[in-house]
Enzyme design. Sequence first.
Site, PDB file in Angstrom:
ATOM      1  CG  HIS A  17      -1.913  -1.177   1.412  1.00  0.00           C
ATOM      2  ND1 HIS A  17      -1.803  -1.993   2.234  1.00  0.00           N
ATOM      3  CD2 HIS A  17      -3.094  -0.965   0.518  1.00  0.00           C
ATOM      4  CE1 HIS A  17      -2.808  -2.246   2.604  1.00  0.00           C
ATOM      5  NE2 HIS A  17      -3.826  -2.465   1.173  1.00  0.00           N
ATOM      6  CE  LYS A  41     -11.325  -7.815   0.893  1.00  0.00           C
ATOM      7  NZ  LYS A  41      -9.878  -6.936   0.320  1.00  0.00           N
ATOM      8  NE  ARG A  92      -3.001  -7.108  -4.961  1.00  0.00           N
ATOM      9  CZ  ARG A  92      -3.169  -7.448  -3.563  1.00  0.00           C
ATOM     10  NH1 ARG A  92      -2.606  -7.461  -2.445  1.00  0.00           N
ATOM     11  NH2 ARG A  92      -4.951  -6.778  -3.512  1.00  0.00           N
ATOM     12  CB  SER A 130      -3.685  -6.982   4.212  1.00  0.00           C
ATOM     13  OG  SER A 130      -3.631  -4.992   4.275  1.00  0.00           O
TER      14      SER A 130
HETATM   15  P1  ADP Z   1      -9.493  -3.536  -0.643  1.00  0.00           P
HETATM   16  O1  ADP Z   1     -10.836  -3.489   0.692  1.00  0.00           O
HETATM   17  O2  ADP Z   1     -10.451  -2.170  -0.673  1.00  0.00           O
HETATM   18  O3  ADP Z   1      -9.327  -4.111  -1.188  1.00  0.00           O
HETATM   19  P2  ADP Z   1      -7.247  -3.193   0.478  1.00  0.00           P
HETATM   20  O4  ADP Z   1      -6.558  -2.917   1.641  1.00  0.00           O
HETATM   21  O5  ADP Z   1      -6.676  -5.057   0.101  1.00  0.00           O
HETATM   22  O6  ADP Z   1      -8.592  -2.952   0.565  1.00  0.00           O
HETATM   23  O7  ADP Z   1      -6.537  -2.676  -0.654  1.00  0.00           O
HETATM   24  C1  ADP Z   1      -6.471  -1.586  -1.295  1.00  0.00           C
HETATM   25  C2  ADP Z   1      -5.985  -1.511  -2.970  1.00  0.00           C
HETATM   26  O8  ADP Z   1      -4.219  -1.572  -2.863  1.00  0.00           O
HETATM   27  C3  ADP Z   1      -6.672  -2.208  -3.480  1.00  0.00           C
HETATM   28  O9  ADP Z   1      -6.886  -1.530  -4.943  1.00  0.00           O
HETATM   29  C4  ADP Z   1      -5.470  -3.434  -3.584  1.00  0.00           C
HETATM   30  O10 ADP Z   1      -5.078  -3.894  -4.845  1.00  0.00           O
HETATM   31  C5  ADP Z   1      -4.073  -1.908  -3.497  1.00  0.00           C
HETATM   32  N1  ADP Z   1      -3.026  -2.918  -3.064  1.00  0.00           N
HETATM   33  C6  ADP Z   1      -2.861  -3.723  -1.893  1.00  0.00           C
HETATM   34  N2  ADP Z   1      -1.526  -4.314  -1.661  1.00  0.00           N
HETATM   35  C7  ADP Z   1      -0.716  -4.189  -3.015  1.00  0.00           C
HETATM   36  C8  ADP Z   1       0.298  -4.511  -3.143  1.00  0.00           C
HETATM   37  N3  ADP Z   1       1.292  -5.066  -2.712  1.00  0.00           N
HETATM   38  N4  ADP Z   1      -0.062  -3.953  -4.525  1.00  0.00           N
HETATM   39  C9  ADP Z   1      -0.086  -3.452  -4.988  1.00  0.00           C
HETATM   40  N5  ADP Z   1      -1.995  -3.377  -5.064  1.00  0.00           N
HETATM   41  C10 ADP Z   1      -1.873  -2.977  -3.217  1.00  0.00           C
END
Ligand code: ADP
Length: 162
Positions: A17, A41, A92, A130
Amino acid sequence: MAVAIYPGSFDPITHGHIDIARRACKLFSKLVIAVVANPHKNPLFTLEERVKLTKQALREEGVSGIEVTSYDGLLVECARIHGADAIVRGLRANSDFEYEFQMALANRDLAPEFESVFFMTAGNYSFLASSMVKEVARYGGAVANFVPKSVEKALREKFPAK
Ligand code: ADP
């Protein structure tokens, strides 16, 4: 230059992030990270904890100038409140595409004034999620390479060693 909003669960924030936020900062005059209150989630950290950890993590990693807020409800409403022009998300593997595509089209339908902008993950963070970090921490594995120190500490508190 435009204002962007970067929404997500951030449960918890990871180096993946932070990398997206750091890169988005270079393109936009202002970046707002918006932590969603009630993701489907079933989050490990409360909304207050996720906002606090996100702020701490950014400070710890030397990323300044990002506003961190939270929202409950429609993202486009939050984007309007913050005067955003763009919605930032990260991509990703293939598996992200379907969901992000659907959300981007839904958001465009709801509010065509916002452009969704996608940042490709950094190669070394392409596996980082995460959910994976929580799974590793739950079973006592090392997460130091995945998250900043404050997040590592918070995970240890949630999953004390047996
Ligand atoms: P959500 O539940 O809305 O997907 P997340 O916190 O899991 O929330 O992710 C928020 C954003 O950050 C999403 O667009 C996700 O694809 C991106 N993201 C999370 N981890 C990574 C990573 N390692 N590399 C690139 N983008 C990421």
